[in-house]
Design an enzyme around this catalytic site. Sequence first.
Site, short mmCIF file in Angstrom:
data_model
loop_
_atom_site.label_atom_id
_atom_site.label_comp_id
_atom_site.label_asym_id
_atom_site.label_seq_id
_atom_site.Cartn_x
_atom_site.Cartn_y
_atom_site.Cartn_z
N ASP A 1 1.24 -1.06 -0.47
CA ASP A 1 0.22 -0.20 -0.31
C ASP A 1 0.85 1.23 0.38
O ASP A 1 2.28 0.84 -0.97
CB ASP A 1 -1.14 -0.19 1.15
CG ASP A 1 -2.03 0.86 0.25
OD1 ASP A 1 -1.84 1.85 0.81
OD2 ASP A 1 -2.94 0.02 0.99
N ASP A 2 0.36 2.04 0.46
CA ASP A 2 1.79 3.42 0.18
C ASP A 2 2.83 3.16 1.07
O ASP A 2 3.02 2.46 1.89
CB ASP A 2 0.50 4.98 1.74
CG ASP A 2 0.78 5.96 0.87
OD1 ASP A 2 1.57 6.03 -0.12
OD2 ASP A 2 -0.36 6.63 1.09
N LYS B 1 -3.31 -0.69 -6.35
CA LYS B 1 -4.65 0.13 -6.08
C LYS B 1 -4.43 1.32 -6.09
O LYS B 1 -2.81 1.92 -6.16
CB LYS B 1 -4.26 -0.51 -4.12
CG LYS B 1 -5.43 0.26 -3.85
CD LYS B 1 -5.56 -0.11 -2.27
CE LYS B 1 -6.56 1.37 -0.79
NZ LYS B 1 -6.03 0.49 0.44
N ASP C 1 -5.66 5.54 -4.84
CA ASP C 1 -6.23 5.61 -4.20
C ASP C 1 -6.80 7.06 -4.50
O ASP C 1 -6.63 8.14 -5.65
CB ASP C 1 -5.53 6.05 -3.01
CG ASP C 1 -6.24 6.01 -1.79
OD1 ASP C 1 -7.42 5.94 -1.55
OD2 ASP C 1 -6.03 5.21 -0.97
N GLU D 1 -12.05 5.32 -5.05
CA GLU D 1 -12.17 6.29 -4.99
C GLU D 1 -13.41 6.75 -3.62
O GLU D 1 -14.11 7.51 -3.82
CB GLU D 1 -13.35 7.27 -5.71
CG GLU D 1 -14.53 6.77 -7.12
CD GLU D 1 -15.89 6.83 -6.16
OE1 GLU D 1 -15.92 6.40 -5.59
OE2 GLU D 1 -15.96 8.06 -6.59
N GLY E 1 -16.23 5.17 -2.54
CA GLY E 1 -17.74 5.75 -2.76
C GLY E 1 -18.57 6.35 -2.84
O GLY E 1 -18.97 6.62 -3.38
N ASP F 1 -12.31 4.40 4.34
CA ASP F 1 -12.17 3.22 5.00
C ASP F 1 -12.60 2.46 5.94
O ASP F 1 -13.20 3.22 6.74
CB ASP F 1 -10.86 3.50 5.88
CG ASP F 1 -9.42 3.60 4.09
OD1 ASP F 1 -10.13 3.82 2.91
OD2 ASP F 1 -8.90 3.78 4.61
#
Length: 382
Positions: free
Chosen positions: A71-72, A146, A148, A181, A183, A203
């Site tokens: 992830d990030d 993924k 973001d 995004e 939702g 999240d």
Amino acid sequence: MRQTLQVFLVLFSTFAIINCLNNGLALTPAMGWNSWNHFHCDINEDLIKQTADAIVSSGLADAGYKYVNLDDCWQISRDSEGYIQEDKAKFPSGIKALADYVHSKGLKFGLYSDAGDFTCEHRPGSLGYEVKDAERYAEWGVDYLKYDNCYNNNIPPQVRYPPMRDALNSTGHPIYFSMCEWGEQDPATWAPEVGNSWRTTGDISDNYDSFLSILEQQVGLEKYAHRGAWNDPDMLEVGNGGMTTQEYEAHFALWALLKAPLLIGCDVNNMSPDTFRILSNQEIIAINQDPLGIQGRRVLKTDQYQLWIGTIVDGIAVILFNTSSQDSDLSFTFEQIGITGQAIIRDLYKHQDLGKFSNSFSTNVPTHGVAVLKVVPLSFAY
Ligand SMILES: *[C@@H]1O[C@H](CO)[C@@H](O)[C@H](O)[C@H]1NC(C)=O
Ligand SMILES: *[C@@H]1O[C@H](CO)[C@@H](O)[C@H](O)[C@H]1NC(C)=O
């Protein structure tokens, strides 16, 4: 601004008719692991290698978990030509070497970026750099991205996400595109053309209220999911310690029925036996990976419990979810799940055939827990 927005949207609609995601991936929901829910920004090369090792040695890979996704916080800057640079302090051998290592274990490798100026942890974002970033990902052998939504300049996601889809496509390397995004712009109504999955909410956190609130927001989205394109209620918290075993059982089974990407979010190097038992439940994974790809739906909600069902190739998956602490058994009628006559019922957490039933079924379900059942009608007389 409004005019610009309209132009964007007109451009996008034209675009969407011509272009749609067709990368051949995610015919069933993706399964794997992602670093965020447990490790947040605190990731490095050794951790990811140990995680890949543990996914194989624990048996999770055999259970179907294939993607190892950073992830990030793997990236740090851009070079003078605008290409993204990994954080060499944390990934001294580089992302390519790490991807090679993960591939050598028979697993797939994923990265993270953001459709904005910066990622959520303020690393360089991909907005305006889609082509260069996709080029690099393909060179490194990345299998999953993924994407973001932070620092997005209020540009609609319908404008920011398709360029990355197209950049990934142009590399000629099939890369799963995971849209995140949050939702915000009803992604289920347009994202199936753009991504292999799209986040439907903000999240998840590792607690029962967060799980319950995200579950609630999935109701009605089932009609938009299909093979290659899935609603994503966010990654799993199973094993992170903030919920009871019964709550994790409910979270996992309901995510499986929702056809959510099953991305483990715990430390797989330190799993409890219960965590492994839940995550590796083959009969529940089979609901998620069912070849029909039909997302399950809620048919009943009371103050006490919820009834969820989903059609699978060999029957009907039924989940009784006890949301209360009242003292009574939970039941469903065959009418509620759309069948008549007799049916054979099996409990998928207990791995037990319960026998032949007519008209209805009833069982005790622990508080905040689930009964996960496979119901096989003796005659499909709907
Ligand atoms: C790119 O898009 C085309 C057209 O939809 C599709 O046929 C092709 O398989 C895609 N390639 C990749 C690598 O995603
Ligand atoms: C819910 O869980 C409680 C506590 O385990 C249990 O006593 C009860 O029978 C279950 N069913 C309902 C409908 O509350």
